[in-house]
Design a protein around this motif. Structure first.
Motif, PDB file in Angstrom:
ATOM      1  N   VAL A   3      64.146  31.155   2.426  1.00  0.00           N
ATOM      2  CA  VAL A   3      64.149  32.616   2.546  1.00  0.00           C
ATOM      3  C   VAL A   3      65.553  33.152   2.297  1.00  0.00           C
ATOM      4  CG1 VAL A   3      63.736  34.569   4.088  1.00  0.00           C
ATOM      5  CG2 VAL A   3      62.264  32.548   4.218  1.00  0.00           C
ATOM      6  N   ILE A   4      65.653  34.255   1.530  1.00  0.00           N
ATOM      7  CA  ILE A   4      66.934  34.934   1.355  1.00  0.00           C
ATOM      8  C   ILE A   4      66.759  36.425   1.637  1.00  0.00           C
ATOM      9  CG2 ILE A   4      67.598  33.261  -0.412  1.00  0.00           C
ATOM     10  CD1 ILE A   4      67.407  35.540  -2.464  1.00  0.00           C
ATOM     11  N   ILE A   5      67.864  37.082   1.941  1.00  0.00           N
ATOM     12  CA  ILE A   5      67.899  38.528   2.157  1.00  0.00           C
ATOM     13  C   ILE A   5      68.837  39.127   1.114  1.00  0.00           C
ATOM     14  CG2 ILE A   5      68.658  40.376   3.705  1.00  0.00           C
ATOM     15  CD1 ILE A   5      67.921  38.557   6.049  1.00  0.00           C
ATOM     16  N   ILE A   6      68.377  40.192   0.439  1.00  0.00           N
ATOM     17  CA  ILE A   6      69.237  40.945  -0.480  1.00  0.00           C
ATOM     18  C   ILE A   6      69.336  42.353   0.089  1.00  0.00           C
ATOM     19  CG2 ILE A   6      69.599  41.760  -2.835  1.00  0.00           C
ATOM     20  CD1 ILE A   6      67.895  39.455  -3.831  1.00  0.00           C
ATOM     21  N   PRO A  47      63.997  31.146  -4.160  1.00  0.00           N
ATOM     22  CA  PRO A  47      63.430  30.948  -2.826  1.00  0.00           C
ATOM     23  C   PRO A  47      61.927  31.186  -2.803  1.00  0.00           C
ATOM     24  CG  PRO A  47      64.426  33.103  -2.966  1.00  0.00           C
ATOM     25  CD  PRO A  47      64.745  32.409  -4.273  1.00  0.00           C
ATOM     26  N   ASP A  48      61.311  30.856  -1.669  1.00  0.00           N
ATOM     27  CA  ASP A  48      59.894  31.158  -1.491  1.00  0.00           C
ATOM     28  C   ASP A  48      59.678  32.644  -1.222  1.00  0.00           C
ATOM     29  OD1 ASP A  48      59.019  28.386  -1.594  1.00  0.00           O
ATOM     30  OD2 ASP A  48      60.035  28.177   0.335  1.00  0.00           O
ATOM     31  N   LEU A  49      60.593  33.228  -0.453  1.00  0.00           N
ATOM     32  CA  LEU A  49      60.404  34.611  -0.012  1.00  0.00           C
ATOM     33  C   LEU A  49      61.740  35.347  -0.021  1.00  0.00           C
ATOM     34  CD1 LEU A  49      58.538  36.793   1.252  1.00  0.00           C
ATOM     35  CD2 LEU A  49      59.053  35.779   3.490  1.00  0.00           C
ATOM     36  N   ILE A  50      61.706  36.590  -0.537  1.00  0.00           N
ATOM     37  CA  ILE A  50      62.891  37.447  -0.575  1.00  0.00           C
ATOM     38  C   ILE A  50      62.616  38.708   0.233  1.00  0.00           C
ATOM     39  CG2 ILE A  50      64.504  38.765  -2.017  1.00  0.00           C
ATOM     40  CD1 ILE A  50      63.593  37.015  -4.385  1.00  0.00           C
ATOM     41  N   PHE A  51      63.530  39.052   1.137  1.00  0.00           N
ATOM     42  CA  PHE A  51      63.521  40.357   1.783  1.00  0.00           C
ATOM     43  C   PHE A  51      64.501  41.221   1.005  1.00  0.00           C
ATOM     44  CE2 PHE A  51      61.694  37.689   4.992  1.00  0.00           C
ATOM     45  CZ  PHE A  51      60.749  38.501   5.599  1.00  0.00           C
ATOM     46  N   LEU A  52      63.981  42.234   0.333  1.00  0.00           N
ATOM     47  CA  LEU A  52      64.736  42.914  -0.720  1.00  0.00           C
ATOM     48  C   LEU A  52      64.869  44.412  -0.461  1.00  0.00           C
ATOM     49  CD1 LEU A  52      65.942  42.686  -3.654  1.00  0.00           C
ATOM     50  CD2 LEU A  52      63.655  43.243  -4.471  1.00  0.00           C
ATOM     51  N   ASP A  53      66.115  44.872  -0.361  1.00  0.00           N
ATOM     52  CA  ASP A  53      66.386  46.303  -0.307  1.00  0.00           C
ATOM     53  C   ASP A  53      66.259  46.860  -1.721  1.00  0.00           C
ATOM     54  OD1 ASP A  53      67.125  48.811   0.495  1.00  0.00           O
ATOM     55  OD2 ASP A  53      69.254  48.350   0.683  1.00  0.00           O
ATOM     56  N   VAL A  70      62.135  36.244 -11.701  1.00  0.00           N
ATOM     57  CA  VAL A  70      62.111  35.679 -10.356  1.00  0.00           C
ATOM     58  C   VAL A  70      60.675  35.380  -9.953  1.00  0.00           C
ATOM     59  CG1 VAL A  70      62.678  36.095  -7.937  1.00  0.00           C
ATOM     60  CG2 VAL A  70      64.210  36.910  -9.739  1.00  0.00           C
ATOM     61  N   LYS A  71      60.429  34.175  -9.466  1.00  0.00           N
ATOM     62  CA  LYS A  71      59.077  33.729  -9.136  1.00  0.00           C
ATOM     63  C   LYS A  71      58.767  33.840  -7.641  1.00  0.00           C
ATOM     64  CE  LYS A  71      59.224  30.410 -12.959  1.00  0.00           C
ATOM     65  NZ  LYS A  71      59.108  28.986 -13.345  1.00  0.00           N
ATOM     66  N   SER A  72      59.661  34.385  -6.888  1.00  0.00           N
ATOM     67  CA  SER A  72      59.512  34.432  -5.437  1.00  0.00           C
ATOM     68  C   SER A  72      58.593  35.567  -4.994  1.00  0.00           C
ATOM     69  CB  SER A  72      60.881  34.625  -4.785  1.00  0.00           C
ATOM     70  OG  SER A  72      61.833  33.719  -5.298  1.00  0.00           O
ATOM     71  N   ALA A  73      58.031  35.414  -3.787  1.00  0.00           N
ATOM     72  CA  ALA A  73      57.343  36.525  -3.137  1.00  0.00           C
ATOM     73  C   ALA A  73      58.390  37.477  -2.572  1.00  0.00           C
ATOM     74  CB  ALA A  73      56.440  36.006  -2.024  1.00  0.00           C
ATOM     75  N   ILE A  74      58.025  38.755  -2.485  1.00  0.00           N
ATOM     76  CA  ILE A  74      59.000  39.758  -2.062  1.00  0.00           C
ATOM     77  C   ILE A  74      58.415  40.661  -0.988  1.00  0.00           C
ATOM     78  CG2 ILE A  74      60.328  41.786  -2.779  1.00  0.00           C
ATOM     79  CD1 ILE A  74      60.595  40.557  -5.510  1.00  0.00           C
ATOM     80  N   VAL A  75      59.220  40.905   0.041  1.00  0.00           N
ATOM     81  CA  VAL A  75      58.943  41.950   1.026  1.00  0.00           C
ATOM     82  C   VAL A  75      60.070  42.968   0.895  1.00  0.00           C
ATOM     83  CG1 VAL A  75      58.756  42.541   3.459  1.00  0.00           C
ATOM     84  CG2 VAL A  75      57.715  40.421   2.620  1.00  0.00           C
ATOM     85  N   PHE A  76      59.721  44.202   0.526  1.00  0.00           N
ATOM     86  CA  PHE A  76      60.728  45.240   0.391  1.00  0.00           C
ATOM     87  C   PHE A  76      61.176  45.732   1.759  1.00  0.00           C
ATOM     88  CE2 PHE A  76      58.640  45.670  -3.768  1.00  0.00           C
ATOM     89  CZ  PHE A  76      59.750  45.600  -4.585  1.00  0.00           C
ATOM     90  N   THR A  77      62.461  45.949   1.908  1.00  0.00           N
ATOM     91  CA  THR A  77      63.016  46.603   3.089  1.00  0.00           C
ATOM     92  C   THR A  77      63.681  47.870   2.587  1.00  0.00           C
ATOM     93  OG1 THR A  77      65.082  45.345   2.902  1.00  0.00           O
ATOM     94  CG2 THR A  77      63.344  44.418   4.286  1.00  0.00           C
ATOM     95  N   THR A  78      63.137  49.013   2.918  1.00  0.00           N
ATOM     96  CA  THR A  78      63.541  50.236   2.253  1.00  0.00           C
ATOM     97  C   THR A  78      63.553  51.428   3.187  1.00  0.00           C
ATOM     98  OG1 THR A  78      62.897  51.808   0.520  1.00  0.00           O
ATOM     99  CG2 THR A  78      61.149  50.521   1.515  1.00  0.00           C
ATOM    100  N   ALA A  79      64.394  52.405   2.858  1.00  0.00           N
ATOM    101  CA  ALA A  79      64.418  53.652   3.614  1.00  0.00           C
ATOM    102  C   ALA A  79      63.503  54.701   2.990  1.00  0.00           C
ATOM    103  CB  ALA A  79      65.849  54.202   3.682  1.00  0.00           C
ATOM    104  N   ASP A  94      54.578  43.385   0.286  1.00  0.00           N
ATOM    105  CA  ASP A  94      54.602  44.215   1.488  1.00  0.00           C
ATOM    106  C   ASP A  94      55.945  44.931   1.530  1.00  0.00           C
ATOM    107  OD1 ASP A  94      53.846  45.403   3.820  1.00  0.00           O
ATOM    108  OD2 ASP A  94      53.241  43.549   4.806  1.00  0.00           O
ATOM    109  N   TYR A  95      56.068  45.927   2.390  1.00  0.00           N
ATOM    110  CA  TYR A  95      57.354  46.613   2.525  1.00  0.00           C
ATOM    111  C   TYR A  95      57.528  47.051   3.962  1.00  0.00           C
ATOM    112  CZ  TYR A  95      54.875  51.056   2.584  1.00  0.00           C
ATOM    113  OH  TYR A  95      54.047  52.093   2.919  1.00  0.00           O
ATOM    114  N   LEU A  96      58.775  47.115   4.366  1.00  0.00           N
ATOM    115  CA  LEU A  96      59.134  47.485   5.724  1.00  0.00           C
ATOM    116  C   LEU A  96      60.074  48.676   5.671  1.00  0.00           C
ATOM    117  CD1 LEU A  96      59.894  43.895   7.071  1.00  0.00           C
ATOM    118  CD2 LEU A  96      57.775  45.186   7.372  1.00  0.00           C
TER     119      LEU A  96
END
Length: 251
Positions: A3-6, A47-53, A70-79, A94-96
């Motif tokens: 897992v990585i965070i951007i 990575p398997d999963l990216i938390f992405l702004d 990029v072949k990873s799954a992504i969860v957006f972290t957004t305002a 998904d997004y948070l």
């Protein structure tokens, strides 16, 4: 799980890392810009999963995918608000919304574990969300600022603001009357509140109004220098990574 965070705001990245640790998920890497992310993906296993702004300091995170598949799954972290993205809450992404809620984070992680998206589905959704962010549906943008001056409250309409800028960890607006006013919140926050047809984030320090631009001059390293009508306190340089988007914006 790799897992990585951007995320360009380091305190937010550290908070998310701590929250994931509580779910027994170790974050292997934290990246903070488009440029840093591109360099990392070119030299590391994806990575398997990216938390992405979505909005990073040097551009939209979608620019990463334009350069590298990029072949990873992504969860957006957004305002960005839920109304703008609700049509794209699909199985593959998904997004948070910030500030991230612990329960929603757990739901997103569980969702990933149950269904890992295919690369083709991921790319389609990214393209659709990009279109929505560039051409938001019925988005209401800020039209005025209220500034407290002593016992008085001054109303400043956004059309009368040449630029917003950050200095010494504070944020200011500069008006057509050649006055500066201290305001709350960061440039990142205001970038999302202002109409993108009128305002553009040219670099980490400045957001400018289209009508405030007096002249555009070619500058070193394929950059551009902006001359505004009244603001002369600092040079305003369009960063190299933003020049292409800036040219599209002024067109």
């Amino acid at each position: 799980m790799h897992v990585i965070i951007i995320e360009d705001e380091k305190p937010a990245a550290r908070r998310l890392k701590r929250m994931l640790a509580m779910l027994d998920i170790e974050v292997n890497t934290m990246l903070h810009s488009v440029e840093e992310s591109l360099n990392w993906f070119q030299n590391n296993q994806h990575p398997d999963l990216i938390f992405l702004d979505i909005q990073l300091s040097d551009g939209l995170s979608f620019e990463i995918f334009e350069e590298i598949p990029v072949k990873s799954a992504i969860v957006f972290t957004t305002a960005y608000d839920e109304y703008a993205l609700k049509a794209f809450k699909l199985n593959s992404i998904d997004y948070l919304l910030k500030p991230i809620d612990e329960d929603e984070l757990k739901v997103a992680v569980d969702k990933y574990k149950k269904q890992q998206p295919e690369k083709s589905d991921l790319q389609v959704n990214i393209d659709e969300i990009r279109k929505l962010l560039i051409n938001p549906i019925d988005r209401k943008y800020k039209k005025r600022f209220t500034i407290k001056i002593g016992q008085h409250i001054k109303i400043i309409h956004t059309d009368n603001i040449e630029c917003l800028y950050s200095e010494n960890k504070a944020t200011y607006i500069h008006t057509n009357e050649n006055r500066n006013y201290l305001i709350d919140n960061s440039l990142e926050y205001w970038q999302e509140q202002l109409n993108p047809e009128q305002y553009f984030r040219v670099n980490r320090t400045f957001i400018v109004h289209i009508n405030a631009i007096k002249d555009i001059i070619s500058y070193t390293n394929s950059r551009l220098k902006l001359i505004l009508h009244s603001f002369t306190e600092q040079e305003i340089i369009v960063s190299r990574e933003r020049v292409k988007d800036f040219k599209n914006w002024i067109d």
